[in-house]
Every structure is written in structure tokens, then in C-alpha cells.
Design an enzyme around this catalytic site. Structure first.
Site, PDB file in Angstrom:
ATOM      1  N   VAL A  15     -22.988 -61.441 -12.355  1.00 39.22           N
ATOM      2  CA  VAL A  15     -24.309 -62.385 -12.564  1.00 39.22           C
ATOM      3  C   VAL A  15     -24.142 -63.320 -13.834  1.00 39.22           C
ATOM      4  O   VAL A  15     -24.657 -64.482 -13.471  1.00 39.22           O
ATOM      5  CB  VAL A  15     -25.404 -61.156 -12.741  1.00 39.22           C
ATOM      6  CG1 VAL A  15     -26.795 -62.065 -12.791  1.00 39.22           C
ATOM      7  CG2 VAL A  15     -25.340 -60.333 -11.703  1.00 39.22           C
ATOM      8  N   LYS A 107     -33.289 -53.756 -13.884  1.00 36.18           N
ATOM      9  CA  LYS A 107     -34.386 -53.007 -13.254  1.00 36.18           C
ATOM     10  C   LYS A 107     -34.722 -51.729 -13.978  1.00 36.18           C
ATOM     11  O   LYS A 107     -35.862 -51.313 -14.098  1.00 36.18           O
ATOM     12  CB  LYS A 107     -34.205 -52.721 -11.870  1.00 36.18           C
ATOM     13  CG  LYS A 107     -32.885 -52.059 -11.487  1.00 36.18           C
ATOM     14  CD  LYS A 107     -31.961 -52.925 -10.476  1.00 36.18           C
ATOM     15  CE  LYS A 107     -30.460 -52.835 -11.050  1.00 36.18           C
ATOM     16  NZ  LYS A 107     -29.745 -53.755 -10.443  1.00 36.18           N
ATOM     17  N   ASP A 203     -31.376 -46.458  -8.377  1.00 39.32           N
ATOM     18  CA  ASP A 203     -31.590 -47.736  -8.467  1.00 39.32           C
ATOM     19  C   ASP A 203     -32.706 -48.672  -7.520  1.00 39.32           C
ATOM     20  O   ASP A 203     -33.377 -49.255  -7.968  1.00 39.32           O
ATOM     21  CB  ASP A 203     -30.099 -48.433  -7.734  1.00 39.32           C
ATOM     22  CG  ASP A 203     -29.886 -49.899  -7.777  1.00 39.32           C
ATOM     23  OD1 ASP A 203     -30.133 -50.979  -8.681  1.00 39.32           O
ATOM     24  OD2 ASP A 203     -30.525 -50.327  -6.458  1.00 39.32           O
ATOM     25  N   LYS A 207     -36.691 -50.327  -8.554  1.00 38.17           N
ATOM     26  CA  LYS A 207     -37.033 -51.585  -7.992  1.00 38.17           C
ATOM     27  C   LYS A 207     -38.515 -51.199  -7.453  1.00 38.17           C
ATOM     28  O   LYS A 207     -39.442 -52.039  -7.650  1.00 38.17           O
ATOM     29  CB  LYS A 207     -36.199 -52.024  -7.037  1.00 38.17           C
ATOM     30  CG  LYS A 207     -34.860 -52.622  -7.502  1.00 38.17           C
ATOM     31  CD  LYS A 207     -34.079 -52.572  -6.276  1.00 38.17           C
ATOM     32  CE  LYS A 207     -32.452 -52.991  -7.040  1.00 38.17           C
ATOM     33  NZ  LYS A 207     -31.205 -52.952  -5.940  1.00 38.17           N
ATOM     34  N   GLY A 304     -24.949 -59.345  -5.668  1.00 33.27           N
ATOM     35  CA  GLY A 304     -23.922 -60.557  -5.661  1.00 33.27           C
ATOM     36  C   GLY A 304     -24.101 -61.691  -6.374  1.00 33.27           C
ATOM     37  O   GLY A 304     -25.415 -62.076  -6.956  1.00 33.27           O
TER      38      GLY A 304
HETATM   39  N1  HSE Z   1     -26.450 -51.546  -6.371  1.00 31.85           N
HETATM   40  C1  HSE Z   1     -27.318 -52.398  -5.932  1.00 31.85           C
HETATM   41  C2  HSE Z   1     -27.281 -52.245  -4.326  1.00 31.85           C
HETATM   42  C3  HSE Z   1     -27.114 -53.628  -6.349  1.00 31.85           C
HETATM   43  O1  HSE Z   1     -26.450 -51.783  -3.830  1.00 31.85           O
HETATM   44  O2  HSE Z   1     -28.180 -52.832  -3.708  1.00 31.85           O
HETATM   45  C4  HSE Z   1     -27.914 -53.896  -7.574  1.00 31.85           C
HETATM   46  O3  HSE Z   1     -29.163 -53.265  -7.772  1.00 31.85           O
END
Ligand code: HSE
Length: 428
Positions: A15, A107, A203, A207, A304
Site C-alpha cells: 500500500v 482497521k 479482519d 471493518k 491490493g
Molecule cells: N485480508 C483482507 C482481505 C484485506 O482479504 O480482504 C485487508 O483487509
């Protein structure tokens, strides 16, 4: 033209390198749109001598991100290291204390420490922006805080972990086992360093916690999320759900109910023909429901280099334009403490179980469901080589507590083999 906006970037992974590339490549476009030149002054990363595919020679180098955050010659500290605490949090706090605006893609840090960081930033009069933290390139933070600012939000839903959606898609399309699809995702470099962040739903839950805070004007409350990952999903469930007209997704839902705020991140069935049902591969989708706008659907790359860097630039451009919104869309000190809904809203459920194929077996199961107030909507039994018959049941809307009570009583029928699978069917 006003003075340039000077960036200090910490973290030069995918990133970070992507952000450097956009700042270099789109410098004219950015200054035309913001009325200000955006420049990089200094950078920091774990390793200095590494080819990142970008020319960093004009930028000062800092070993320590905290020192970078405090440099007098930067206006915006761009935190792209990740990690909920440690250097990411220490340097963010240092930047805020030094009066710098902060842009981050972190996040975990926002989900776990967002309230204290937002209060600190707002007390200092600086921005703390994080468009890249949720659903990568999809501008969902902007959509909620700005585009839908005049709406009461009733529900936010999303598939916000591309890796999980990729694994579930490959299991369904290619008939891979969970383990095979996981290995494929690993080979493609999709998995986080700790894969449980992806497949355990953490993860995506980070979010969801952030979106729920903005949508409902509440303090970010990661611990309230009922969390379940995708590790127990089998090809059989994917195929059977498909037969009944559904796809299985790791779905985040935050909704305001009469009993408080319900937040869940768990595998759910959604209708195959719905936008969420049609979402395949590593793509993300967020569905927002407002009282005036109705339902809107945002879809795009959730990870990405390009998509995530694009979101970082959105925040940088806002700051260059002088736009400094409160972190969660309203002043942090006015965010309410959320009332957690202690029971989820009633829902239809998909049940899969194996029954001994003998007279009266199904009747025993139906009786227990009925005795607990669980009504059957549809049912299907499949051909089977052995003594056990795979049976699928779709229930009418039911309270989870009633369903759990029924599931708890099923073993005493003596006809159910193994543990039944129960998955929520989300109305989308
Ligand atoms: N690992 C996450 C995904 C991307 O697979 O969407 C970063 O939050």
C-alpha cells in the site's frame, strides 16, 4: 497556489509503495483538483535497502516512525504499517500530539482504539482519516459520513474480506475442500500474516465495527460483534445451500433493533440472485440502508496496491482541500455508548442434519422444532447410499434462542447423527 501539503509516509509495503506511485504519477491531477501540490517529504519502513519499484531517493529517511510523525517539515502523517498497537499507535498518537493530520489504513487500530484516537485528534483540531481501512478501494466511509449524512441508517451489511469470499467461491465453483481453497488463497498471497485474521472473521469484524460506529453514532465497539469464521463451512453446505437457492457468504451485519445495536460477522446464506449472492472471488461489497435513500450497494476491490492506495489518496486530497470532518462523522465526544442487543433479530435458518432413515425419524425432528416454536418452511431429503439420510430444512423466521433450544433437544430423538449445521439466512 498555497503551500504544498507535505506527507510523511510510514510503511512502504504494497500500500505504501502504491501511495508513493500515485503521488508521483498523478501530481498534476491532484494539484488541479485540490488547489495544492501534494509532496512526500520523508518516509520510514522496517528495511531501507529493498527494491520497491519506486524512486525514494528524493525523500528523507527516518528509522523511527515516531520521529517521522513529529518532523516539523511534514503536515500529514500517513500510517501504513498496520498492527493495532505498537509503532502504529505510538506514531499516530505522536503525530496527533504534534498537530499533524493523520491518514491511516489501519482497521485494527481504529476498531480497537478509535474512540481515544478520535477524541485526541478532535481536541487537537486535526483530521484522522481512514478510508482505506474499510473495504479497500470502495469509498464507503465517504458514502456514510458525507453522501448519506442526511439519512437515518437502519442496516449496514457487507462482504468485507476478499480472502474469505475467494475461498468460499472456489469451494463452490471448483469443488475444492476448505483446506484446498485455503492453500490456493495462500499460494496467491491473499492471506494475512496471521490467517486467522481473515478466516476467523476478525479482519472483517474490525471493518464492521468502524462502519457501525459511523452509521449509528456510537462509540466503536469491536467486542460486541458476534464473531464466527468460515473454518467450519463444508462443500456439502455450499452445494446444499445452492440447491435451495442460496450462497454462503461471510457476512457482516450491523443493525439497529428495538432491543439495541446488533452486530455480527458470521457465515450466512443470502439469495443466489441478490447482489451479495452474485459476488464472487476476492471482491468486496457493502450494502447501506438509509431511511431516505433506501438501499445502496457498493462493490469493488477490497485489497491490493492500487485500490487501497486510491482510498489513501482520497483522504489526502480531502486534507489538501481543507476538509476536516470528525473521525466518525460527528464529534467523538458526542458518540453514544452503544446498547448491545442481547438477542439477534429473528431470522430464517438453514439446517442440515443426518437422520437415521427409518419410519418416524422426520416426525420426531419436526415435533421438537414445533415444540420450540420453530416452524418449517421448506424441507428436502437427499438420496443416500448408507443408513443416514441428509436432510435440509429451511425454517420460517425464528428467534435464535428458540432454535438453539430445539437443537439442544435433538440428540434425545435418537435419530440425529452428528451435530446439525445451522446457518442464518439473511434477508437482503
Ligand atoms: N485480508 C483482507 C482481505 C484485506 O482479504 O480482504 C485487508 O483487509
Amino acid at each position: 497556489m498555497t503551500e504544498p501539503l507535505r506527507l510523511g509516509i510510514a510503511g512502504l509495503g504494497t500500500v505504501g509503495a502504491g501511495v508513493v506511485k500515485i503521488v508521483q504519477r498523478q501530481s498534476q491531477l491532484i494539484s488541479a483538483r485540490t488547489g495544492r501540490r501534494v509532496e512526500i517529504t520523508a518516509v520510514s519502513a522496517r528495511t531501507r535497502d529493498k527494491d520497491r519499484g519506486v524512486n525514494l531517493s528524493k525523500y528523507a529517511w527516518e528509522e523511527d516512525p515516531v520521529a517521522l510523525a513529529r518532523r516539523p517539515d511534514i503536515d500529514v502523517y500517513v500510517e501504513l504499517m498496520g498492527g493495532d498497537a505498537g509503532p502504529a499507535k505510538a506514531s499516530t498518537e505522536a503525530a496527533i500530539a504534534a498537530g499533524k493530520d493523520v491518514v491511516t489504513a489501519n482497521k485494527a487500530m481504529l476498531a480497537l482504539h478509535g474512540q481515544e484516537l478520535a477524541e485526541a485528534a478532535e481536541a487537537k483540531g486535526v483530521a484522522l482519516r481512514y478510508e482505506a481501512a474499510v473495504a479497500g478501494g470502495i469509498p464507503v466511509i465517504k458514502a456514510l459520513t458525507e453522501g448519506l449524512a442526511g439519512n437515518g441508517i437502519s442496516r449496514v451489511m457487507g462482504v468485507m474480506n476478499g480472502t474469505c469470499n475467494y475461498i468460499l467461491t472456489r469451494m463452490g465453483d471448483a469443488g475444492l475442500t476448505y483446506e484446498e481453497a485455503f492453500a490456493e488463497a495462500d499460494g496467491l498471497g491473499y492471506l494475512e500474516a496471521d490467517p486467522n485474521l481473515d478466516v476467523g472473521g476478525i479482519d472483517a469484524a474490525h471493518k464492521l465495527a468502524i462502519l457501525a460506529a459511523i452509521a449509528f453514532g456510537t462509540k466503536v465497539d469491536f467486542d460486541a460483534i458476534q464473531l464466527e469464521g468460515i473454518g467450519s463451512i463444508t462443500i456439502e453446505d455450499i452445494r446444499r445451500a445452492d440447491d435451495m437457492g442460496y450462497r454462503i457468504k461471510l457476512l457482516g451485519v450491523a443493525q439497529s433493533t428495538g432491543r439495541g445495536l446488533e452486530t455480527r460477522m458470521s457465515p450466512c446464506l443470502v439469495p443466489s440472485a441478490s447482489p451479495l449472492g452474485q459476488l464472487t472471488g476476492g471482491t468486496n461489497m457493502v450494502v447501506l440502508e438509509g431511511d431516505s435513500v433506501g438501499q445502496i450497494v457498493l462493490r469493488g476491490a477490497g485489497a491490493g496496491e492500487g485500490p487501497t492506495a486510491s482510498a489513501v489518496l482520497s483522504d489526502i486530497c480531502d486534507i489538501a482541500r481543507g476538509l476536516r470532518l470528525p473521525t466518525f462523522g460527528q464529534p467523538a465526544t458526542t458518540l453514544a455508548s452503544p446498547t448491545r442487543a442481547n438477542a439477534g433479530a429473528p431470522s430464517a435458518y438453514y439446517l442440515r442434519m443426518e437422520l437415521t432413515d427409518k419410519p418416524g425419524a422426520l416426525a420426531k425432528v419436526a415435533t421438537i422444532l414445533g415444540d420450540n416454536g420453530v416452524s418449517i418452511d421448506r424441507m428436502r431429503q437427499y438420496d443416500h447410499p448408507g443408513d443416514n439420510a441428509p436432510v435440509l430444512i429451511v425454517t420460517h423466521k425464528t428467534a435464535r434462542a428458540d432454535l438453539d433450544a430445539a437443537l439442544g433437544q435433538l440428540p434425545r430423538t435418537g435419530v440425529v447423527t452428528g451435530a446439525p449445521v445451522a446457518l442464518r439466512i439473511e434477508e437482503v
